[in-house]
Scaffold this motif. Structure first.
Motif, PDB file in Angstrom:
ATOM      1  N   ALA A  85      96.776  -0.055  -1.392  1.00  0.00           N
ATOM      2  CA  ALA A  85      96.644  -0.847  -0.162  1.00  0.00           C
ATOM      3  C   ALA A  85      95.727  -0.153   0.842  1.00  0.00           C
ATOM      4  O   ALA A  85      94.884  -0.798   1.487  1.00  0.00           O
ATOM      5  N   ILE A  86      95.881   1.173   0.973  1.00  0.00           N
ATOM      6  CA  ILE A  86      95.009   1.927   1.881  1.00  0.00           C
ATOM      7  C   ILE A  86      93.554   1.823   1.430  1.00  0.00           C
ATOM      8  O   ILE A  86      92.633   1.647   2.230  1.00  0.00           O
ATOM      9  N   GLY A  87      93.356   1.915   0.115  1.00  0.00           N
ATOM     10  CA  GLY A  87      92.009   1.779  -0.423  1.00  0.00           C
ATOM     11  C   GLY A  87      91.430   0.397  -0.183  1.00  0.00           C
ATOM     12  O   GLY A  87      90.245   0.250   0.145  1.00  0.00           O
ATOM     13  N   THR A  88      92.276  -0.631  -0.323  1.00  0.00           N
ATOM     14  CA  THR A  88      91.828  -2.004  -0.105  1.00  0.00           C
ATOM     15  C   THR A  88      91.390  -2.218   1.343  1.00  0.00           C
ATOM     16  O   THR A  88      90.353  -2.845   1.609  1.00  0.00           O
ATOM     17  N   ILE A  89      92.176  -1.691   2.269  1.00  0.00           N
ATOM     18  CA  ILE A  89      91.820  -1.807   3.696  1.00  0.00           C
ATOM     19  C   ILE A  89      90.508  -1.080   3.970  1.00  0.00           C
ATOM     20  O   ILE A  89      89.630  -1.598   4.675  1.00  0.00           O
ATOM     21  N   THR A  90      90.376   0.117   3.406  1.00  0.00           N
ATOM     22  CA  THR A  90      89.147   0.897   3.592  1.00  0.00           C
ATOM     23  C   THR A  90      87.933   0.149   3.052  1.00  0.00           C
ATOM     24  O   THR A  90      86.883   0.079   3.697  1.00  0.00           O
ATOM     25  N   ALA A  91      88.074  -0.416   1.837  1.00  0.00           N
ATOM     26  CA  ALA A  91      86.962  -1.152   1.227  1.00  0.00           C
ATOM     27  C   ALA A  91      86.603  -2.386   2.050  1.00  0.00           C
ATOM     28  O   ALA A  91      85.426  -2.709   2.225  1.00  0.00           O
ATOM     29  N   THR A  92      87.620  -3.069   2.577  1.00  0.00           N
ATOM     30  CA  THR A  92      87.386  -4.266   3.379  1.00  0.00           C
ATOM     31  C   THR A  92      86.563  -3.951   4.626  1.00  0.00           C
ATOM     32  O   THR A  92      85.700  -4.733   5.028  1.00  0.00           O
ATOM     33  N   LEU A  93      86.823  -2.796   5.214  1.00  0.00           N
ATOM     34  CA  LEU A  93      86.170  -2.428   6.473  1.00  0.00           C
ATOM     35  C   LEU A  93      84.917  -1.577   6.274  1.00  0.00           C
ATOM     36  O   LEU A  93      84.352  -1.078   7.241  1.00  0.00           O
ATOM     37  N   SER A  94      84.465  -1.427   5.034  1.00  0.00           N
ATOM     38  CA  SER A  94      83.338  -0.538   4.727  1.00  0.00           C
ATOM     39  C   SER A  94      82.088  -0.889   5.530  1.00  0.00           C
ATOM     40  O   SER A  94      81.689  -2.050   5.606  1.00  0.00           O
ATOM     41  N   ILE A  95      81.481   0.151   6.094  1.00  0.00           N
ATOM     42  CA  ILE A  95      80.230  -0.032   6.832  1.00  0.00           C
ATOM     43  C   ILE A  95      79.054   0.598   6.086  1.00  0.00           C
ATOM     44  O   ILE A  95      77.900   0.423   6.474  1.00  0.00           O
ATOM     45  N   ASN A  96      79.360   1.329   5.015  1.00  0.00           N
ATOM     46  CA  ASN A  96      78.308   1.916   4.190  1.00  0.00           C
ATOM     47  C   ASN A  96      78.840   2.134   2.780  1.00  0.00           C
ATOM     48  O   ASN A  96      80.035   1.947   2.515  1.00  0.00           O
ATOM     49  N   ALA A  97      77.960   2.549   1.876  1.00  0.00           N
ATOM     50  CA  ALA A  97      78.335   2.717   0.473  1.00  0.00           C
ATOM     51  C   ALA A  97      79.358   3.833   0.287  1.00  0.00           C
ATOM     52  O   ALA A  97      80.236   3.747  -0.576  1.00  0.00           O
ATOM     53  N   GLY A  98      79.264   4.892   1.097  1.00  0.00           N
ATOM     54  CA  GLY A  98      80.209   5.995   0.991  1.00  0.00           C
ATOM     55  C   GLY A  98      81.633   5.554   1.284  1.00  0.00           C
ATOM     56  O   GLY A  98      82.579   5.957   0.604  1.00  0.00           O
ATOM     57  N   MET A  99      81.795   4.719   2.304  1.00  0.00           N
ATOM     58  CA  MET A  99      83.119   4.216   2.661  1.00  0.00           C
ATOM     59  C   MET A  99      83.659   3.291   1.566  1.00  0.00           C
ATOM     60  O   MET A  99      84.845   3.335   1.228  1.00  0.00           O
ATOM     61  N   LEU A 100      82.767   2.479   0.971  1.00  0.00           N
ATOM     62  CA  LEU A 100      83.181   1.611  -0.125  1.00  0.00           C
ATOM     63  C   LEU A 100      83.601   2.439  -1.332  1.00  0.00           C
ATOM     64  O   LEU A 100      84.590   2.112  -2.004  1.00  0.00           O
ATOM     65  N   LEU A 101      82.874   3.513  -1.589  1.00  0.00           N
ATOM     66  CA  LEU A 101      83.211   4.386  -2.718  1.00  0.00           C
ATOM     67  C   LEU A 101      84.599   4.996  -2.543  1.00  0.00           C
ATOM     68  O   LEU A 101      85.408   5.003  -3.477  1.00  0.00           O
TER      69      LEU A 101
END
Length: 510
Positions: A85-101
């Motif tokens: 769930a934490i990863g999903t929230i992080t991916a949803t709010l990604s502002i760059n490729a590093g955050m998506l990774l």
């Protein structure tokens, strides 16, 4: 077990968990171009993130399986769900490729590695007899459904709303699972934290990551010197992992996983075939969207529609193959699957040219899907039926680890082959034409790599009046690279056919 009216509660929860994990693997492939543009990144970076998601799952799978013996299956499942769930929230709010990774590949990957083996044991412990067969059938069907509808879901959100909703919508499932978590049964821990093989866990994780990262570095020629070092180190560390496990067993210590099952011929061949089947499937799901969006210029939703016939075919023939196994035999269905999917790859290879449209690739994708469906229908039962009941937890860990490793290698390897074919073809074509002007080979290489990596969102560094000709060369080269790549996929599948010769003609059904 729960009361009769709620007896399917466990498998429903397990299915929701497996659904969102599988959905991630297929839904985001159709959003490649959008991700490159919106996150200001490159095709190779998105390829790396997709490959790493499956790789992290594979790398942490043995650890996730063993954690159940320390914390209990329900607690392990819920911890994995929180991390996911934490990863999903992080991916949803990604502002760059590093955050998506970090959000998608790392956190969701670790969470999935804890969830997947726990769902297997939760379902297995909650049902008996025909109910157990039915429960696992539903579990497998929902996983296949997630893979089938993933491209459509990802394409719809990406084209008409935003790709972020693919991740955000998964939070709804997570909340529902937590709300109904009381249906899950806990198991008594049989190990303590001091029994955990931390060295073994680190060796298994690092070794697999090094192997796949070595393959991914092939996309850039300047990094080729590091490739043998990374792959060699990964293979060496995995060998050390196996020796370390044997050493702990000989000393009476708890290993991370029972490596003795790897000596089981059917189990070993089952895992090899699983890896072989996942490589072309992952490659297919990665490079088809690249071609459609770069050459035919279709959007993400149309890409999802183009993949739908293959997805539905894989689902239908995985169900058909399961029914046929009682009369034909798993070995022969696997042979049929490898032959048909290889034929589909060859047909697909002949379908790509400068004027290819979606309708042109549909026959090949359907034939490819038929073969892959037959393969997927047999591999879980073939592999898991080869081990004793007391080995099922460790066997499930290995099987899921190798399966996800195959998917990760497929995304990395086939994506690399496609990109290298594109780079080499375009560079040669421009050098042999009048388009290069006064550019040196190094300047052409650099400009081509930038242009392809940005999925045509950058500008190729050639005289402006030659851009249309360069675009034509680019599209033609991609078409040629697609043909070469699918021919390689066919060879990999025929290699799988060879391995089935060593399987027994009949394999028991669990």
């Amino acid at each position: 077990m729960a009361e009769n009216q709620y007896k399917w509660g466990v498998v429903i929860i397990a299915c929701m968990a497996i659904f969102i994990i599988v959905l991630d693997s297929s839904a985001m492939n159709v959003a490649i171009t959008t991700l490159v543009v919106e996150l200001n990144t490159t095709l190779s970076t998105i390829q790396t993130i997709i490959a790493l998601y499956a790789l992290i799952i594979a790398s942490f799978m043995l650890f996730g399986s063993k954690l159940q013996d320390i914390l209990g299956r329900k607690r392990t499942f819920l911890i994995g769900l929180v991390i996911y769930a934490i990863g999903t929230i992080t991916a949803t709010l990604s502002i760059n490729a590093g955050m998506l990774l970090v959000g998608w590949a790392v956190l969701e990957g670790i969470g999935a590695a804890l969830i997947l083996p726990a769902t297997t044991t939760l379902v297995g412990a909650s049902y008996e007899g025909n109910d157990r067969i039915t429960a696992f059938g539903i579990w497998g069907g929902i996983a296949a459904m997630g893979a089938a509808i993933g491209p459509i879901v990802g394409g719809f959100f990406t084209t008409y709303l935003t790709w972020r909703l693919v991740f955000a919508s998964e939070l709804i499932f997570v909340i529902i699972i937590f709300f109904f978590r009381n249906y899950l049964t806990e198991s008594e821990p049989i190990l303590k934290w001091k029994d955990l093989d931390i060295v073994g866990a680190l060796l298994s994780i690092v070794s697999l990551i090094l192997i796949v990262m070595g393959i991914l570095l092939l996309t850039k020629p300047q990094n080729w010197a590091y490739v043998p070092l990374l792959i060699g180190s990964g293979l060496g560390l995995f060998l050390i992992f196996l020796l370390w496990q044997r050493r702990r067993i000989s000393k009476g210590l708890e290993p991370l996983s029972d490596i003795s099952i790897l000596k089981n011929r059917i189990f070993g061949l089952g895992n090899i075939n699983s890896v072989i089947s996942q490589i072309p499937l992952a490659g297919f799901l990665f490079i088809i969207p690249v071609f459609l969006q770069q050459v035919t210029k279709v959007d993400a939703f149309t890409t999802g529609l183009a993949l739908l016939p293959a997805s539905i075919t894989i689902l239908l023939f995985s169900l058909l193959g399961a029914r046929l196994s009682s009369s034909i035999g798993s070995r022969y269905i696997l042979m049929i699957g490898f032959v048909i999917s290889a034929a589909g790859s060859i047909i697909l290879g002949t379908s790509f040219n400068l004027y290819t449209q979606i309708i042109d690739i549909i026959p090949g994708t359907i034939i490819f899907g038929i073969g892959i469906g037959f393969l997927l229908s047999q591999l879980t039962n073939l592999t898991m039926s080869a081990v004793r009941t007391d080995q099922e937890t460790d066997a499930a860990g290995y099987f899921n680890a190798f399966k996800n490793l195959g998917y990760s290698i497929g995304t990395a390897l086939i994506g690399v082959l496609l990109l290298l074919g594109i780079f080499g073809g375009i560079t040669t074509s421009i050098e042999n034409s009048s388009l290069s002007g006064n550019m040196t080979k190094e300047q052409i290489d650099s400009s081509v790599i930038f242009y392809v990596e940005k999925m045509q969102t950058g500008t190729l560094n050639v005289p402006p009046n030659t851009i249309p000709q360069v675009n034509q060369i680019l599209d033609s080269t991609i078409s040629s690279a697609m043909k070469q790549t699918f021919n390689i996929l066919a060879i990999i599948l025929l290699l799988g056919l060879v391995t089935t010769i060593f399987l027994p003609s009949r394999i028991k059904n669990s």
